[in-house]
Design an enzyme around this catalytic site. Structure first.
Site, PDB file in Angstrom:
ATOM      1  N   SER A  90       0.800  -1.226   0.000  1.00  0.00           N
ATOM      2  CA  SER A  90       0.000   0.000   0.000  1.00  0.00           C
ATOM      3  C   SER A  90       0.835   1.279   0.000  1.00  0.00           C
ATOM      4  CB  SER A  90      -0.998  -0.003   1.152  1.00  0.00           C
ATOM      5  OG  SER A  90      -0.349  -0.193   2.383  1.00  0.00           O
ATOM      6  N   HIS A 148       1.604   5.074   4.245  1.00  0.00           N
ATOM      7  CA  HIS A 148       0.701   5.652   3.238  1.00  0.00           C
ATOM      8  C   HIS A 148       1.071   7.100   2.951  1.00  0.00           C
ATOM      9  CE1 HIS A 148      -2.929   2.726   3.843  1.00  0.00           C
ATOM     10  NE2 HIS A 148      -1.794   2.088   3.587  1.00  0.00           N
TER      11      HIS A 148
END
Length: 194
Positions: A90, A148
């Site tokens: 991610s 992230h």
């Protein structure tokens, strides 16, 4: 295999292996759903990012993004003292998403289960950054919010400045590499020259 997977395919700044997991954890996932969700987002943005950067540059950016987002995660874990292993693509995928949303902020996006609601890529990026900033500040443990954010900021920086600074100025490095390879193969190294 569990010990090897945990040591080298999860990232944790308190682990005995620090460097290789920064890249290898990008290719490891907790569950089939985790991998499917990440690969769906990557697939959704892959044609756009490859058309922006080309295949070779995309691979270089994606692998670099895995390492950079993991490094940001390490810094956040060291700062907060919360040492939990992380894994997944991610952070690198956030680089891809942020790069595309930065270059094409007016593109229309939708959520897979709610296709009737559309929004601009620029607004989606702002919402994702706000969500991960809140998650990091409030100590949410749903995702690795630091990874992230690191990935998103790297993607925004790369398409704005990094492409010009790094990719377009790679020629001297490539030339030096080819000269070094040619010298080594000419000395009976058994290699072949191109």
């Amino acid at each position: 295999m569990r010990r090897v997977m945990f040591t080298y395919f999860t990232s944790d700044p308190s682990s005995r292996a620090l460097c290789s997991p920064m890249l290898l954890s990008t290719f490891s996932h907790f569950s089939l759903f985790h991998m499917a969700a990440n690969m769906y987002v990557l697939w959704s943005f892959s044609s756009s990012i490859v058309s922006l950067l080309g295949c070779e540059q995309f691979i270089a950016v994606y692998l670099s993004a895995g390492v950079i987002s993991t490094f940001v995660s390490y810094v956040a874990k060291m700062a907060t003292g919360k040492f939990e292993p992380s894994l997944g693509a991610s952070g690198a995928i956030m680089t891809v998403l942020a790069a595309v949303c930065t270059k094409m902020p007016e593109a229309k996006l939708a959520i897979i289960f709610l296709p009737m609601f559309t929004f601009t890529a620029g607004n989606a990026l702002k919402a994702i950054i706000a969500f991960d900033t809140a998650g990091l500040a409030l100590g949410w443990r749903l995702f690795d919010h630091a990874a992230h954010l690191g990935g998103a900021l790297f993607g925004m920086w790369y398409v704005t400045y990094g492409h010009e600074l790094i990719w377009k100025n790679r020629e001297p490095l490539v030339k030096a590499w080819h000269e070094m390879r040619t010298k080594n193969t000419g000395k009976g190294g058994g290699g072949r020259s191109n």
